[in-house]
Structures are given as C-alpha cells and as structure tokens.
Scaffold this active site. Structure first.
Site, PDB file in Angstrom:
ATOM      1  N   ARG A  31     -20.115  -8.896 -24.223  1.00 21.90           N
ATOM      2  CA  ARG A  31     -20.354  -7.642 -24.929  1.00 21.90           C
ATOM      3  C   ARG A  31     -21.202  -7.865 -26.185  1.00 21.90           C
ATOM      4  NH1 ARG A  31     -16.511  -6.409 -27.394  1.00 21.90           N
ATOM      5  NH2 ARG A  31     -15.066  -8.111 -26.956  1.00 21.90           N
TER       6      ARG A  31
ATOM      7  N   LYS B  94     -15.427  -1.119 -21.319  1.00 19.47           N
ATOM      8  CA  LYS B  94     -14.897  -1.031 -22.686  1.00 19.47           C
ATOM      9  C   LYS B  94     -15.322   0.251 -23.391  1.00 19.47           C
ATOM     10  CE  LYS B  94     -12.408  -4.744 -22.836  1.00 19.47           C
ATOM     11  NZ  LYS B  94     -10.935  -4.622 -22.772  1.00 19.47           N
TER      12      LYS B  94
ATOM     13  N   HIS C 220      -4.321  -2.605 -25.769  1.00 19.86           N
ATOM     14  CA  HIS C 220      -5.084  -3.679 -25.133  1.00 19.86           C
ATOM     15  C   HIS C 220      -4.069  -4.722 -24.687  1.00 19.86           C
ATOM     16  CE1 HIS C 220      -8.281  -7.071 -25.423  1.00 19.86           C
ATOM     17  NE2 HIS C 220      -8.305  -6.506 -24.239  1.00 19.86           N
TER      18      HIS C 220
ATOM     19  N   SER D 201      -8.462 -12.747 -25.803  1.00 22.51           N
ATOM     20  CA  SER D 201      -8.976 -13.592 -24.734  1.00 22.51           C
ATOM     21  C   SER D 201      -8.503 -15.033 -24.904  1.00 22.51           C
ATOM     22  CB  SER D 201     -10.503 -13.544 -24.738  1.00 22.51           C
ATOM     23  OG  SER D 201     -11.030 -14.337 -23.710  1.00 22.51           O
TER      24      SER D 201
ATOM     25  N   LYS E  11      -2.910 -13.534 -21.261  1.00 18.78           N
ATOM     26  CA  LYS E  11      -2.495 -12.156 -20.970  1.00 18.78           C
ATOM     27  C   LYS E  11      -2.491 -11.870 -19.463  1.00 18.78           C
ATOM     28  CE  LYS E  11      -5.291  -9.252 -22.883  1.00 18.78           C
ATOM     29  NZ  LYS E  11      -6.142  -8.598 -21.855  1.00 18.78           N
ATOM     30  N   THR E  12      -3.588 -12.220 -18.793  1.00 20.54           N
ATOM     31  CA  THR E  12      -3.678 -11.973 -17.351  1.00 20.54           C
ATOM     32  C   THR E  12      -2.764 -12.910 -16.576  1.00 20.54           C
ATOM     33  OG1 THR E  12      -5.949 -11.157 -17.538  1.00 20.54           O
ATOM     34  CG2 THR E  12      -5.245 -11.928 -15.380  1.00 20.54           C
TER      35      THR E  12
ATOM     36  N   ASP F  87      -5.004  -5.254 -18.401  1.00 17.06           N
ATOM     37  CA  ASP F  87      -5.823  -5.211 -19.615  1.00 17.06           C
ATOM     38  C   ASP F  87      -5.647  -3.983 -20.499  1.00 17.06           C
ATOM     39  OD1 ASP F  87      -7.777  -6.573 -21.208  1.00 17.06           O
ATOM     40  OD2 ASP F  87      -9.285  -5.150 -20.525  1.00 17.06           O
TER      41      ASP F  87
ATOM     42  N   ARG G 158     -16.716 -14.254 -14.836  1.00 15.39           N
ATOM     43  CA  ARG G 158     -15.621 -13.351 -14.486  1.00 15.39           C
ATOM     44  C   ARG G 158     -15.735 -12.846 -13.056  1.00 15.39           C
ATOM     45  NH1 ARG G 158     -12.606 -10.884 -18.805  1.00 15.39           N
ATOM     46  NH2 ARG G 158     -13.316 -11.588 -20.852  1.00 15.39           N
TER      47      ARG G 158
END
Length: 532
Positions: free
Chosen positions: A60, A200, A219, A239, A243-244, A258, A324
C-alpha cells in the site's frame, strides 16, 4: 457496449461515467480469468490459480491516501493521520480520470462490505484490470445473482492504475493517489496496481461510517467454538504477529482473518475472503492456506515461480517480502457459512515483541485493554537494514492506524463500552522473542502460544494463579499446564538479568512516550492503567 448482469437503471452511464469502451458487469471467476489472460495481465498457475505481479508497488501507499475536506467531515476526521485534499482538487482529479478512461474497457463488480445485512455497505468496484475484479470479488461479499438486478451502490470505487495524478492540479502528493470523498460517495485510485488498495479503501469507509451506528470496526481476525457461535474470540494484531495463523484453529470455526464489526447483534466479517502472506508458507505449518495457492481462481501476488512448471517459490522474496494470496473464505474447510459470530467472549491483542520483554500472555483490565489498543505495539527486527542493530518499536494505534479516519479514542471508547457491556476478557499475547532480544533470544514457541490461547479460550486460564507484572501492571499466569513455567516469566529466561531490567525500562519509556499523544483525550482510569 455492456456485458453481464446489472441493475438496468444503475449502469455506469447513470452515474455520469460515459464514453467507455466495453464494460463488463459482474463477470464470474472463469470469465475474469479468461479476460485477464487475454489482456496479458498475468499467468495461469497450477490448479487454475492466477499469478500476477503488481509492478512498482508491492504494498500500500499510505502517504498517498487523501480524504477530501468537506464541511460534513471536517470536524470528525483525524487530520494528523489522514492527508487532506480540497474539493477543487478532487473535482479536477475526477474530471481528468474520467477523460483518461474514455474508450477503455472496464470491469464492474457490485459487492457487499459486511456479512450482516443490517449493517453492510453496498459497493461498486470499477477496475481497469480484470484481475482486480477477481481479487475484490474474493475479498468482499458476493451477492446472489438475482440480487444484482436491484443493486444500488452506496459508494463507488474507481481504480485506474494507468492514470497518473498531477500533484499541483489534483492537490495530492505524487502520481499515485487514493482519494476518498464522503460527500460524493466516491473513492478514486490511480497510479498503482497493488490490489490491496481496493480492499483497504472499503475498510476505511466502514471504519468511518460504522461508529456513528454504535458499531465497532476492528482490524482483527475472529473465530468461534465449534457449534457455538456465542463463544467468539477476536484477534487484533499488526502484520507479522500471527493474526491469520492463530485464528485458523482447526478446532474452531473461522469467521474471518482481517476485518470485522462488533454490533449489538454480535460479530460479523466485513469480507468474503482472505488475503494471506505467503512468504515461507508451508504445507506442514499451515496446510489449508498452503492448499489455496493451487486452487482455481486464487490470486497469487508477487511470487517467484518456475516458468515451466509454475511451481511457486515460497522462500524467494526478491520481488517483495509482502507476497500474498487472495482466495474466497469457503476455500478454508472450517470457515463459517454465515461469517457471523456472537459478542466476543475473549479479545486477544497480539504483539511481536522483539525486545524480549513482554510475557507470552497477560490478562488485561478494561482500562489496560484500551491502553494497549490505543498503543497498537509490535516491533521491527534488527538486521533488516544496514546499521540497524536493535529492534525498532512500531506503534500503530487501534492495530491499524492507516485505515482509521477518526481519532483513535473514538474507537478506543467504543471498544471499552462494548467490553463493559458484554463482559469480554482481554488478553495480551506476545508471539515475539524470549530469552533475550532479537539476535540473542529465540522466537516464542508456537506450541506454547497455542497452548496458552487454548487455555484462555476454554476458560481454564482464568482459574490459574496470577502475578502482577512489575513493568506494565497486568496479570501474568504463574503456571499453565503444558507450558514451561520459566517461559511465563520473561526475566528468568535471560542469562543477564540486569540486561533484561534495562531493556524492560527502555520499552516502558517507549510506551509512555508514544502514549503522551492520547493523554488529553482519555479518562483517568486509562491514564492510571498506562504503566503499572
């Protein structure tokens, strides 16, 4: 000429977007891949995955994201965190972008942002690249085909990578631009092929709009107990904190990885898919995510692959470490059919502490939870750049500052109110280093982290004996079955105890310095909870 299913009274020309070439409405995955291949946008991979490079931008561009300052939002946007754009600049940008688009083919996807019909946002995504249509079709929620006949967008996003902005004329920073106009219900994206900007931008919209309805946008990833959506857990984290990975528990149902909302009805996923990092992804550690990389329609972004066999190289980060894959949620076997859960029973705040100071798990009071939520701490490891010899702290408020259009305390107060109303238990989980800082110590064992999380989620950890952490004041369990007791006391894992004390004091001061910006806006109990 138009192709595909669409509300006949809400075509692009009805929105004033005229003079385009072919317009393809709501093509499904096979047609999008066929079109993208015909246009030379990428390569067909094993199993029908679509392999693509995003060119110059492999992540991003947060500094190029602008909010148009209009009277309706002037007093509610966090301007220190969101670059402003004038209305005149936006109008010129829109006019010039539409002129650039004339005669070119575009792809339209009409989608939902939010699994709860009562609170969803109906979004029209207009993309120059067919594969962007495929990507966002995975990432947002797909209407039934019959629903498209009456679809009316709440917001429209136009993504035109070949358009270059003019900073002087368009009141922006560079040729790359993401411009959000809440009054005109438009988002314009130009000068970047990175697909994450599409996803996003919708998250940022929801982050602005939902708090007005008393809904907490988060988030975070989320899951619930098998057969029991009331037993829901959410996982905040930046990141690289897990989390995932940690929410993808085979013994629990995945709500999403997410972005979620917390309403008076419970938890709901904003998305219809997952956008997972693939660097060092392995079939052994994360078999289900790994399997998606060779499934039909999965978008593989910026990965090196063998030109002949199309085998992916999960270790080669020469294009970017931010490689990704994007895939629909139903590619994960234990994913929720509804993407809905109950009110969070447990709230997990994940951090990767490369300083080696924080314990692997700690229980937080509601005030401490707000403190750590506003802090949004994790750390970058040393050695990634020449001359960097020690960890660097990263504080991203609400665990997602780039996507927060309102001031942080607006979200912090909402979170605290919901914790108080629904009685959630809050935990801080460190997936970073133990036995020393990065370079000396070792990464927290994933087996121990999973055991601690299991104990937290099944309620047994609440029965443990706790001690008060001398540095941050939160509660740390003394013993937990299946976990080395020494691991629970970070100081004991360091060979040099005075070095630990020095490092801990340094981290405490970093937290305090960062938190100074919020002190004028918070209650006394949060100030008191700041440092134990």
């Amino acid at each position: 000429m138009t192709h595909g299913r669409v509300n006949p009274s809400h075509r692009l020309e009805d929105q004033g977007i005229e003079g385009l070439g072919q317009v393809y409405y709501n093509l499904m995955e096979p047609a999008l891949i066929e079109t993208a291949l015909k246009n030379g946008e990428g390569t067909l991979g094993n199993g029908g995955a679509f392999l693509v490079s995003t060119g110059k931008f492999t992540g991003r561009s947060p500094k190029d994201k602008h909010v148009v300052r209009t009277a309706s939002v002037a007093d509610t946007i966090w301007w220190e965190n969101n670059a402003e754009m004038s209305e005149a600049g936006f109008d010129a940008l829109y006019t010039d972008m539409l002129a650039h688009m004339k005669g070119r083919d575009y792809h339209v996807q009409d989608l939902f942002g939010g699994a709860d019909p009562a609170h969803r946002l109906d979004v029209r995504m207009v993309t120059e690249l067919a594969w962007h249509g495929l990507f966002i079709r995975h990432m947002l929620r797909r209407p039934e085909r019959a629903e498209l006949d009456s679809f009316v967008p709440d917001f429209t996003v136009i993504n035109c990578p070949t358009f270059k902005a003019d900073p002087a004329k368009h009141d922006c920073r560079s040729e790359t631009v993401i411009a959000m106009n809440f009054d005109r219900k438009l988002i314009l994206i130009g000068g970047t092929e990175y697909a994450g900007e599409n996803k996003k931008s919708v998250f940022t919209l929801l982050n602005y709009m939902l708090p007005e309805k008393g809904i907490m946008p988060m988030h975070c990833s989320a899951n619930h107990a098998e057969g029991n959506p009331v037993d829901t857990a959410v996982f905040f984290g930046l990141s690289g904190t897990g989390k995932t990975t940690l929410s993808a528990d085979p013994n629990r149902v995945l709500i999403g990885d997410d972005e979620h909302g917390w309403s008076d009805r419970g938890t709901f996923n904003f998305e219809g898919g997952c956008y997972a990092k693939t660097i060092n992804l392995s079939a052994e550690a994360e078999p289900e995510i790994y399997a998606t990389t060779s499934k039909f329609g999965t978008v593989i972004e910026n990965m090196v692959f063998d030109e002949e066999t199309k085998e992916l190289d999960f270790e080669d980060d020469s294009l970017t470490a931010n490689m990704r894959c994007a895939y629909p949620l139903n590619y994960i076997s234990n994913a929720s059919d509804t993407a809905l859960g109950g009110h969070p029973k447990n709230i997990i705040m994940l951090t990767c502490d490369a300083f080696g100071v924080l314990p692997p798990i700690a229980r937080l009071t509601p005030a401490q939870a707000m403190y750590h939520f506003l802090s949004g701490f994790t750390s970058k490891v040393a050695g990634t750049e020449r001359g960097v010899t020690e960890p660097e702290p990263t504080f991203s408020t609400c665990f997602g500052a780039p996507f927060m259009p309102r001031r942080p305390e607006a979200y912090g107060n909402l979170l605290r109110e919901k914790i108080a109303k629904h009685g959630a238990t809050c935990w801080l989980v460190n997936t970073g280093w133990t036995g020393g800082a990065y370079g000396t110590g070792s990464r927290m064992p994933i087996k121990a982290t999973r055991a601690l999380l299991t104990a937290a989620l099944d309620g047994s950890l609440n029965e443990a004996t706790f001690r008060k952490d001398p540095n941050f004041g939160f509660e740390v369990p003394v013993t937990v079955g299946g976990v080395d007791a020494g691991l629970l006391d970070p100081r004991s894992t360091w060979g040099d105890k005075s070095a630990y004390d020095s490092q801990a004091q340094k981290l405490v001061e970093m937290f305090a310095d960062n938190f100074e910006q919020y002190v004028p806006y918070i209650d006394e109990d949060v100030k008191a909870a700041a440092i134990g």
